[in-house]
Design an enzyme around this catalytic site. Structure first.
Site, PDB file in Angstrom:
ATOM      1  CB  THR A   3      -0.053   6.440   0.364  1.00  0.00           C
ATOM      2  OG1 THR A   3      -0.860   5.275   0.317  1.00  0.00           O
ATOM      3  CG2 THR A   3      -0.738   7.519  -0.450  1.00  0.00           C
ATOM      4  NE  ARG A  10      -8.460   7.950  -3.351  1.00  0.00           N
ATOM      5  CZ  ARG A  10      -7.740   7.675  -2.280  1.00  0.00           C
ATOM      6  NH1 ARG A  10      -6.476   7.312  -2.386  1.00  0.00           N
ATOM      7  NH2 ARG A  10      -8.264   7.747  -1.085  1.00  0.00           N
ATOM      8  CB  VAL A  11      -4.954  12.714  -5.331  1.00  0.00           C
ATOM      9  CG1 VAL A  11      -4.013  13.169  -4.225  1.00  0.00           C
ATOM     10  CG2 VAL A  11      -4.207  12.630  -6.659  1.00  0.00           C
ATOM     11  N   GLY A  12      -5.645  10.783  -2.631  1.00  0.00           N
ATOM     12  CA  GLY A  12      -6.206  10.786  -1.280  1.00  0.00           C
ATOM     13  C   GLY A  12      -5.636  11.912  -0.440  1.00  0.00           C
ATOM     14  CG  ASP A  13      -5.062  11.018   3.651  1.00  0.00           C
ATOM     15  OD1 ASP A  13      -5.264  10.013   2.942  1.00  0.00           O
ATOM     16  OD2 ASP A  13      -4.380  10.983   4.699  1.00  0.00           O
ATOM     17  N   GLY A  42      -8.551   8.131   2.795  1.00  0.00           N
ATOM     18  CA  GLY A  42      -8.140   9.514   2.640  1.00  0.00           C
ATOM     19  C   GLY A  42      -9.277  10.506   2.515  1.00  0.00           C
ATOM     20  CB  SER A  46      -0.946  -0.005   1.203  1.00  0.00           C
ATOM     21  OG  SER A  46      -0.209  -0.113   2.393  1.00  0.00           O
ATOM     22  CB  THR A  78      -2.417   5.723   7.984  1.00  0.00           C
ATOM     23  OG1 THR A  78      -2.652   4.574   7.167  1.00  0.00           O
ATOM     24  CG2 THR A  78      -2.575   5.339   9.436  1.00  0.00           C
ATOM     25  N   GLY A  79      -5.297   5.866   6.457  1.00  0.00           N
ATOM     26  CA  GLY A  79      -6.658   5.355   6.401  1.00  0.00           C
ATOM     27  C   GLY A  79      -7.357   5.846   5.148  1.00  0.00           C
ATOM     28  CB  THR A  82      -0.562   6.345   4.638  1.00  0.00           C
ATOM     29  OG1 THR A  82      -1.720   6.279   3.810  1.00  0.00           O
ATOM     30  CG2 THR A  82       0.286   7.521   4.231  1.00  0.00           C
TER      31      THR A  82
HETATM   32  N1  GLY Z   1      -4.523   7.498   3.131  1.00  0.00           N
HETATM   33  C1  GLY Z   1      -4.136   7.137   1.840  1.00  0.00           C
HETATM   34  C2  GLY Z   1      -5.150   7.317   0.802  1.00  0.00           C
HETATM   35  O1  GLY Z   1      -6.331   7.337   1.099  1.00  0.00           O
HETATM   36  O2  GLY Z   1      -4.781   7.404  -0.349  1.00  0.00           O
END
Ligand code: GLY
Length: 292
Positions: free
Chosen positions: A168, A178-181, A204, A51, A201-202, A150
């Site tokens: 991550t 797609r981009v997370g947090d 996003g 991940s 982490t989790g 992450t």
């Molecule tokens: N926390 C990583 C993501 O959601 O991409």
């Protein structure tokens, strides 16, 4: 604040290995900034971590896209890259953006061009394990995004300077682009060198909704301990999503006095703290379903 006792802490138990590399840097007069970059890179380059970085499971098109960001508490500077293809580690590229550009955030093809211009080596990013996993996913009737651990790292060096890094490969089978947090300053990480920092982490999307890392730093600025600040933010996240607490998110935090904190929505989150060269794996306080 010279002669501070150095510290490095990272998300998840795999953070212990990252901490060790960061600690080695801190012990050799490395800065907190060096330590968080080195630590995050260790996890990114681990082919068995599915991940983060190289080894990360790919998106819906079978392509690994990496996200990373870094903040230097000493200068207040920050850098980030997202949806980066063709590189096994993104954190050093994020640091290069911070150091070389008037910009903070570079994404997609632009991030790739930037990395190549600065001499980072393009490589195959899909491990045999990830390729086999992706082939299995395609055999299923439906595929849904999942898995989003992450590496988030916070450190303070002997000079009292602080830094944070977050990296991550994002959710597996995520939408292309797609981009997370994780690379979003304020969501996946934030740091004010005079106050403290946080990283998470989790899932996003849940962190983006509450600007979680920024909020934790502001809670600390207003006098909360890192522990109470993490708990307050996770409680806010849970309240916002009632009754559908079908996600996990966790934050870790460090203040300028060297105090740490952590909280998660659900059980199962661990993090690694290294002081005086000793790594300790801790479980976070849970402020999710059980708490409400
Ligand atoms: N926390 C990583 C993501 O959601 O991409």
């Amino acid at each position: 604040m010279p002669n501070q006792s150095p510290i490095i802490l990272s998300t998840w138990s795999f953070g212990a290995k990252a901490n060790q590399a960061g600690w080695d840097a801190l012990s050799n007069d490395g800065t907190a900034l060096d330590a968080v970059e080195i630590a995050a890179r260790v996890t990114e380059l681990d082919p068995d971590n599915t991940s983060v970085g190289y080894g990360g499971y790919p998106n819906e098109h079978g392509i690994v896209q990496l996200d990373a960001a870094i903040i230097d508490g000493k200068t207040g500077k920050m850098g980030a890259v997202a949806a980066l293809e063709g590189f096994r580690s993104a954190i050093s590229i994020a640091r290069k953006v911070m150091e070389e550009e008037p910009h903070i955030f570079v994404v997609g093809d632009g991030a790739r061009e930037f990395a190549m211009k600065h001499g980072f080596k393009e490589e195959n990013t899909l491990t045999a394990q990830s390729a086999a996993w992706y082939a299995d996913q395609l055999k299923k009737k439906e595929q849904s995004p999942g898995g989003h651990d992450t590496i988030g790292v916070l450190s303070q060096d002997a000079q009292g300077d602080m830094a944070v890094a977050c990296a991550t490969s994002g959710m597996s089978m995520k939408w292309n682009g797609r981009v997370g947090d994780s690379p979003l300053i304020g969501a996946g990480l934030y740091l004010d060198g005079k106050i403290g920092g946080a990283t998470g982490t989790g899932t996003g999307e849940r962190a983006i909704e509450v600007c979680g890392a920024f909020a934790i730093v502001e809670f600390m600025r207003n006098g909360l301990s890192p522990q109470k600040a993490c708990e307050k933010l996770i409680t806010r996240m849970v309240e916002r999503n009632q009754p559908a607490i079908d996600f996990q998110f966790a934050y870790i935090a460090l203040n300028a006095d060297g105090a740490t904190g952590a909280a998660s929505v659900k059980e199962g989150f661990q993090y690694a703290v290294c002081r005086a060269g000793q790594n300790e794996i801790r479980s976070s306080a849970v402020y999710g379903i059980d708490f409400m």
